[in-house]
Motif scaffolding. Structure first.
Motif, PDB file in Angstrom:
ATOM      1  N   LEU A  61       0.863  -1.194   0.000  1.00  0.00           N
ATOM      2  CA  LEU A  61       0.000   0.000   0.000  1.00  0.00           C
ATOM      3  C   LEU A  61       0.889   1.231   0.000  1.00  0.00           C
ATOM      4  O   LEU A  61       1.751   1.370   0.879  1.00  0.00           O
ATOM      5  CB  LEU A  61      -0.919   0.004   1.227  1.00  0.00           C
ATOM      6  N   GLY A  98      -7.243  -4.205   8.766  1.00  0.00           N
ATOM      7  CA  GLY A  98      -7.166  -5.658   8.528  1.00  0.00           C
ATOM      8  C   GLY A  98      -7.649  -6.104   7.167  1.00  0.00           C
ATOM      9  O   GLY A  98      -8.096  -7.253   7.005  1.00  0.00           O
ATOM     10  N   GLY A  99      -7.560  -5.229   6.158  1.00  0.00           N
ATOM     11  CA  GLY A  99      -8.109  -5.533   4.831  1.00  0.00           C
ATOM     12  C   GLY A  99      -7.528  -6.747   4.153  1.00  0.00           C
ATOM     13  O   GLY A  99      -8.143  -7.300   3.231  1.00  0.00           O
ATOM     14  N   ASP A 100      -6.359  -7.207   4.592  1.00  0.00           N
ATOM     15  CA  ASP A 100      -5.817  -8.440   3.979  1.00  0.00           C
ATOM     16  C   ASP A 100      -6.586  -9.673   4.442  1.00  0.00           C
ATOM     17  O   ASP A 100      -6.371 -10.768   3.939  1.00  0.00           O
ATOM     18  CB  ASP A 100      -4.313  -8.579   4.271  1.00  0.00           C
ATOM     19  N   VAL A 119     -14.006  -3.659   9.810  1.00  0.00           N
ATOM     20  CA  VAL A 119     -14.232  -2.300   9.330  1.00  0.00           C
ATOM     21  C   VAL A 119     -12.980  -1.790   8.613  1.00  0.00           C
ATOM     22  O   VAL A 119     -12.006  -1.373   9.243  1.00  0.00           O
ATOM     23  CB  VAL A 119     -14.592  -1.366  10.510  1.00  0.00           C
ATOM     24  N   ILE A 121     -11.387   0.695   5.602  1.00  0.00           N
ATOM     25  CA  ILE A 121     -11.739   1.921   4.874  1.00  0.00           C
ATOM     26  C   ILE A 121     -11.741   1.689   3.356  1.00  0.00           C
ATOM     27  O   ILE A 121     -12.485   2.331   2.625  1.00  0.00           O
ATOM     28  CB  ILE A 121     -10.786   3.080   5.280  1.00  0.00           C
ATOM     29  N   VAL A 125      -8.639  -3.065  -0.962  1.00  0.00           N
ATOM     30  CA  VAL A 125      -7.654  -3.916  -0.276  1.00  0.00           C
ATOM     31  C   VAL A 125      -8.250  -5.312  -0.046  1.00  0.00           C
ATOM     32  O   VAL A 125      -7.592  -6.332  -0.276  1.00  0.00           O
ATOM     33  CB  VAL A 125      -7.197  -3.288   1.068  1.00  0.00           C
ATOM     34  N   GLY A 153     -12.647   3.497  10.239  1.00  0.00           N
ATOM     35  CA  GLY A 153     -12.755   2.810  11.525  1.00  0.00           C
ATOM     36  C   GLY A 153     -13.031   3.771  12.672  1.00  0.00           C
ATOM     37  O   GLY A 153     -13.742   3.421  13.619  1.00  0.00           O
ATOM     38  N   SER A 171      -4.151  -1.836  11.923  1.00  0.00           N
ATOM     39  CA  SER A 171      -4.044  -0.695  11.008  1.00  0.00           C
ATOM     40  C   SER A 171      -2.706  -0.695  10.285  1.00  0.00           C
ATOM     41  O   SER A 171      -1.760  -1.354  10.704  1.00  0.00           O
ATOM     42  CB  SER A 171      -4.158   0.593  11.802  1.00  0.00           C
ATOM     43  N   PRO A 177      -4.783   7.592   5.867  1.00  0.00           N
ATOM     44  CA  PRO A 177      -6.059   7.324   6.543  1.00  0.00           C
ATOM     45  C   PRO A 177      -5.909   6.670   7.910  1.00  0.00           C
ATOM     46  O   PRO A 177      -6.809   6.723   8.740  1.00  0.00           O
ATOM     47  CB  PRO A 177      -6.787   6.381   5.563  1.00  0.00           C
ATOM     48  N   VAL A 180      -5.503   8.673  12.164  1.00  0.00           N
ATOM     49  CA  VAL A 180      -6.506   8.864  13.241  1.00  0.00           C
ATOM     50  C   VAL A 180      -6.557   7.680  14.198  1.00  0.00           C
ATOM     51  O   VAL A 180      -6.980   7.829  15.352  1.00  0.00           O
ATOM     52  CB  VAL A 180      -7.944   9.081  12.688  1.00  0.00           C
ATOM     53  N   LEU A 181      -6.127   6.509  13.714  1.00  0.00           N
ATOM     54  CA  LEU A 181      -6.222   5.302  14.545  1.00  0.00           C
ATOM     55  C   LEU A 181      -5.128   5.243  15.614  1.00  0.00           C
ATOM     56  O   LEU A 181      -5.046   4.292  16.378  1.00  0.00           O
ATOM     57  CB  LEU A 181      -6.175   4.046  13.664  1.00  0.00           C
TER      58      LEU A 181
HETATM   59  N1  SAM Z   1      -0.560  -6.083   8.986  1.00  0.00           N
HETATM   60  C1  SAM Z   1      -0.327  -4.838   8.404  1.00  0.00           C
HETATM   61  C2  SAM Z   1       0.766  -3.997   9.007  1.00  0.00           C
HETATM   62  O1  SAM Z   1       0.938  -3.964  10.235  1.00  0.00           O
HETATM   63  O2  SAM Z   1       1.436  -3.328   8.252  1.00  0.00           O
HETATM   64  C3  SAM Z   1      -1.545  -4.004   8.244  1.00  0.00           C
HETATM   65  C4  SAM Z   1      -2.803  -4.748   7.970  1.00  0.00           C
HETATM   66  S1  SAM Z   1      -3.988  -4.085   6.962  1.00  0.00           S
HETATM   67  C5  SAM Z   1      -3.404  -4.207   5.353  1.00  0.00           C
HETATM   68  C6  SAM Z   1      -4.113  -2.370   7.340  1.00  0.00           C
HETATM   69  C7  SAM Z   1      -5.382  -1.796   6.741  1.00  0.00           C
HETATM   70  O3  SAM Z   1      -5.825  -0.669   7.480  1.00  0.00           O
HETATM   71  C8  SAM Z   1      -5.247  -1.336   5.295  1.00  0.00           C
HETATM   72  O4  SAM Z   1      -5.949  -2.210   4.463  1.00  0.00           O
HETATM   73  C9  SAM Z   1      -5.851   0.075   5.296  1.00  0.00           C
HETATM   74  O5  SAM Z   1      -6.656   0.347   4.166  1.00  0.00           O
HETATM   75  C10 SAM Z   1      -6.662   0.044   6.592  1.00  0.00           C
HETATM   76  N2  SAM Z   1      -6.954   1.363   7.148  1.00  0.00           N
HETATM   77  C11 SAM Z   1      -6.150   2.450   7.186  1.00  0.00           C
HETATM   78  N3  SAM Z   1      -6.786   3.474   7.776  1.00  0.00           N
HETATM   79  C12 SAM Z   1      -8.015   3.030   8.141  1.00  0.00           C
HETATM   80  C13 SAM Z   1      -9.128   3.635   8.791  1.00  0.00           C
HETATM   81  N4  SAM Z   1      -9.096   4.911   9.189  1.00  0.00           N
HETATM   82  N5  SAM Z   1     -10.239   2.876   8.986  1.00  0.00           N
HETATM   83  C14 SAM Z   1     -10.282   1.579   8.598  1.00  0.00           C
HETATM   84  N6  SAM Z   1      -9.265   0.970   7.964  1.00  0.00           N
HETATM   85  C15 SAM Z   1      -8.135   1.678   7.739  1.00  0.00           C
END
Ligand code: SAM
Length: 292
Positions: A61, A98-100, A119, A121, A125, A153, A171, A177, A180-181
């Motif tokens: 990403l 957690g989109g993966d 949840v 965004i 993904v 989220g 996250s 994005p 904020v988390l």
């Molecule tokens: N395991 C990975 C790591 O630690 O690098 C991350 C897992 S996952 C791919 C992270 C996900 O969080 C992404 O798919 C991204 O789109 C999502 N994400 C980022 N900001 C977010 C938000 N504000 N709300 C919900 N999902 C969000």
């Protein structure tokens, strides 16, 4: 080295490499790319999947490797089984990010779990991970207990009160994005969304490269919860190798928990000894998480 037009990808003597677009202290990892399987700009980020030489397929990403087929299980098992073995009876679970889909796949291994709200965004993904990374996301149709919600989220959790037993913040790094988390208002809303005996866990970044983020997360959670425990795992894909997670709980303490539930789990990394030992911190990490 020449730029290729893809974020972070360079042409080096005719071979394509991905240089992790996030340089930290002059350090960046570089991956030889066999093939770019997918690449698109979503509403939120550049989403790509590459075939690496030794780590299988990887989700990328904005030029940052998120997960690889070779070691995704370590991160996904640690961010899920540790909280789920700590909570006395997890029924309602929320995953933020957690989109993966790797974390959701682990959560539904628990028969007590009735519902998982995932949840994310960015629907792209999830779509791309399910198509190109079944080794991480799982094959076939997702477990019916998983409800996919495509939303920010932070906004989602603000609208839910006293609803979840476990909230997992899976996250990406605190840029774009995901920024904020990592902020206090989000953690306050997570607290309010948890039931009176609920607990949450988040990935709290690398203690090597981002000690200040780990410290901020830890201090923030410590101002809200009676039980806050940081734990570690080694994930070769992530910069520095060592990764931190922080669990914050309203009641149950993992240090007082017998992780018997893990005995029956089909896991590649987590077992009862890992559960007990992952909270043992080396002195340098202890110093980071000390309050004050
Ligand atoms: N395991 C990975 C790591 O630690 O690098 C991350 C897992 S996952 C791919 C992270 C996900 O969080 C992404 O798919 C991204 O789109 C999502 N994400 C980022 N900001 C977010 C938000 N504000 N709300 C919900 N999902 C969000």
């Amino acid at each position: 080295m020449k730029q290729t037009g893809l974020k972070g990808y360079v042409d080096w003597n005719g071979e394509m490499w991905l240089a992790d677009s996030e340089e930290k202290d002059g350090f960046s990892s570089i991956w030889k790319v066999k093939q770019v399987l997918h690449k698109e700009q979503s509403e939120f980020q550049e989403v790509s999947v590459i075939e690496t030489v030794g780590f299988g397929r990887a989700l990328v990403l904005d030029g940052i490797i998120q997960t690889t087929e070779r070691d995704a299980y370590i991160y996904n098992e640690m961010i899920t089984h540790v909280p789920l073995a700590t909570h006395p009876q997890p029924k309602t679970v929320c995953i933020i990010g957690g989109g993966d889909c790797g974390a959701a796949r682990e959560v539904v291994k628990y028969p007590t779990v009735e519902r998982v709200d995932m949840v994310e965004i960015d629907p792209k993904v999830v779509e791309v991970s399910r198509k190109y990374l079944p080794a991480v996301a799982g094959e076939g149709e997702p477990d019916p207990r998983i409800r996919f919600v495509y939303d920010d989220g932070a906004a989602f959790i603000r609208a839910h009160k006293d609803e979840y037993d476990v909230i997992i913040v899976d996250s990406s790094d605190p840029v774009g994005p995901a920024a904020v988390l990592f902020e206090e208002p989000f953690y306050r809303d997570v607290y309010a969304a948890l039931k009176p005996d609920g607990l949450m866990v988040c990935q709290s970044e690398s203690p090597v490269f981002y000690p200040h983020i780990l410290k901020r997360v830890r201090d923030t959670l410590q101002s809200m919860y009676p039980v806050v425990r940081t734990y570690l795992a080694t994930v070769p894909t992530y910069p520095g190798g060592i990764w931190s997670f922080t669990l914050a709980s309203k009641q149950a303490d993992p240090l007082q928990t017998q992780p018997d539930r893990l005995r029956d789990q089909d896991t590649k990394y987590v077992n009862r000894d890992i559960f007990r030992s992952c909270f043992v911190l080396p002195n340098d990490v202890r110093k980071i998480v000390q309050t004050g």
